[in-house]
Scaffold this motif. Sequence first.
Motif, mmCIF file in Angstrom:
data_model
loop_
_atom_site.group_PDB
_atom_site.id
_atom_site.type_symbol
_atom_site.label_atom_id
_atom_site.label_comp_id
_atom_site.label_asym_id
_atom_site.label_seq_id
_atom_site.Cartn_x
_atom_site.Cartn_y
_atom_site.Cartn_z
ATOM 1 N N PRO A 118 5.442 4.256 -2.179
ATOM 2 C CA PRO A 118 4.900 5.587 -2.463
ATOM 3 C C PRO A 118 4.413 5.766 -3.894
ATOM 4 C CG PRO A 118 7.283 5.659 -2.245
ATOM 5 C CD PRO A 118 6.865 4.290 -1.821
ATOM 6 N N ASP A 119 4.778 4.862 -4.796
ATOM 7 C CA ASP A 119 4.306 4.944 -6.177
ATOM 8 C C ASP A 119 2.934 4.297 -6.365
ATOM 9 O OD1 ASP A 119 6.625 6.253 -7.041
ATOM 10 O OD2 ASP A 119 7.677 4.359 -7.398
ATOM 11 N N HIS A 171 -4.454 -0.835 -3.650
ATOM 12 C CA HIS A 171 -3.889 -1.734 -2.647
ATOM 13 C C HIS A 171 -3.674 -3.079 -3.350
ATOM 14 C CE1 HIS A 171 -6.078 0.518 0.882
ATOM 15 N NE2 HIS A 171 -5.116 1.235 0.338
ATOM 16 N N LEU A 172 -2.525 -3.674 -3.157
ATOM 17 C CA LEU A 172 -2.237 -4.970 -3.753
ATOM 18 C C LEU A 172 -2.215 -6.046 -2.667
ATOM 19 C CD1 LEU A 172 0.661 -4.158 -6.279
ATOM 20 C CD2 LEU A 172 -1.808 -4.285 -6.712
ATOM 21 N N VAL A 173 -2.876 -7.164 -2.962
ATOM 22 C CA VAL A 173 -2.852 -8.324 -2.069
ATOM 23 C C VAL A 173 -2.433 -9.531 -2.899
ATOM 24 C CG1 VAL A 173 -4.144 -9.791 -0.490
ATOM 25 C CG2 VAL A 173 -4.710 -7.365 -0.653
ATOM 26 N N GLU A 174 -1.313 -10.121 -2.535
ATOM 27 C CA GLU A 174 -0.798 -11.296 -3.247
ATOM 28 C C GLU A 174 -0.761 -12.478 -2.290
ATOM 29 O OE1 GLU A 174 2.478 -9.658 -6.246
ATOM 30 O OE2 GLU A 174 2.532 -8.631 -4.304
ATOM 31 N N ILE A 175 -1.268 -13.604 -2.765
ATOM 32 C CA ILE A 175 -1.371 -14.803 -1.934
ATOM 33 C C ILE A 175 -0.676 -15.958 -2.639
ATOM 34 C CG2 ILE A 175 -2.961 -16.460 -0.875
ATOM 35 C CD1 ILE A 175 -5.021 -14.135 -0.836
ATOM 36 N N GLU A 176 0.174 -16.650 -1.908
ATOM 37 C CA GLU A 176 0.833 -17.843 -2.441
ATOM 38 C C GLU A 176 0.573 -19.005 -1.506
ATOM 39 O OE1 GLU A 176 5.157 -19.238 -4.198
ATOM 40 O OE2 GLU A 176 5.125 -18.021 -2.365
ATOM 41 N N ALA A 177 -0.045 -20.047 -2.051
ATOM 42 C CA ALA A 177 -0.331 -21.261 -1.291
ATOM 43 C C ALA A 177 0.456 -22.409 -1.890
ATOM 44 C CB ALA A 177 -1.826 -21.572 -1.330
ATOM 45 N N LYS A 226 0.842 -1.198 0.000
ATOM 46 C CA LYS A 226 0.000 0.000 0.000
ATOM 47 C C LYS A 226 0.874 1.243 0.000
ATOM 48 C CE LYS A 226 -3.671 -2.187 2.797
ATOM 49 N NZ LYS A 226 -4.586 -1.993 3.938
ATOM 50 N N HIS A 227 0.263 2.364 -0.343
ATOM 51 C CA HIS A 227 0.934 3.655 -0.204
ATOM 52 C C HIS A 227 1.193 3.908 1.284
ATOM 53 C CE1 HIS A 227 1.493 8.028 -0.195
ATOM 54 N NE2 HIS A 227 1.813 7.902 -1.483
ATOM 55 N N PRO A 228 2.313 4.529 1.639
ATOM 56 C CA PRO A 228 2.619 4.770 3.058
ATOM 57 C C PRO A 228 1.503 5.496 3.808
ATOM 58 C CG PRO A 228 4.546 5.223 1.730
ATOM 59 C CD PRO A 228 3.423 4.953 0.759
#
Length: 271
Positions: A212-213, A218-224, A148-150
């Motif tokens: 900050p870019d 919002h990014l959510v990455e999931i690895e199972a 996320k952005h700060p």
Amino acid sequence: MSEPRATRRVGIVGYGHLGQYLVRRLQDEGPRHGLELAFVWNRDLGKLAGMMPASLQLEDLDQADLIVEVSHPCVAQDHGESFLGSADFMVGSPTALADEATERRLRGAVERYGHTLYVPSGALWGGQDLQRMDQLGTLQALTVTMTKHPDSFRLEGRLVRGAGQGRRVLYEGPVRGLCPLAPNNVNTMAAACMAAPSLGFDGVKGCLIADPDLADWHLVEIEALGPGGFSVTSRRKNPAAQGAVTGAATFTAFWSSLLACRGHGGCVFLC
């Protein structure tokens, strides 16, 4: 001919952006779903003045069939047992459950009173699939990375000064250690821990990144990971205004979760 569906009364605990959104949808669309707004409560009662009729301000927990917390983890920690004593309870701040004593008390209340503890998926993509893998004993590792952005972070403790200039990894390790440091930002990770109890808060790995870019997302990455080299990776790009704690798509996800809270009978249920 089927009997008319009983109206299910819903209490909302918390009147920030998400709480206001749920209240509006309950008032506008609740009746067609067999739902009625029972009460609204906020830690800052002054926030309700002039915005909410006195008849809808909390007086008695027994007014509700379902209590929905969208306030702060401390609410579930302090009052979750009482909520479950009178109604089903959707804990919108599942970071509260990173506290082992809280999780133990709430699971005990579920068994004691026969009500359901609902954990909303929020921004967790594929939560039911993770749950099925966990139940089958095939989920070997799970990592959730949130970027996320700060300005979107509400950090505590040693992370307060972490989100400075440039892209930075603020935390990488067990989700249990992260929840108290970013209680409002990592509910998705906490939901993953509840979906995969065999790994839990100590076994699920969380990675929190400030970028900050990343002004609009919002990014959510999931690895199972599973046996024999099996792996699944997902990447969720959630539109969000700069500085927003909650992404736009998460609002509708919470409404969908609320609609799924139909009394599953004395269990912990990912919705």
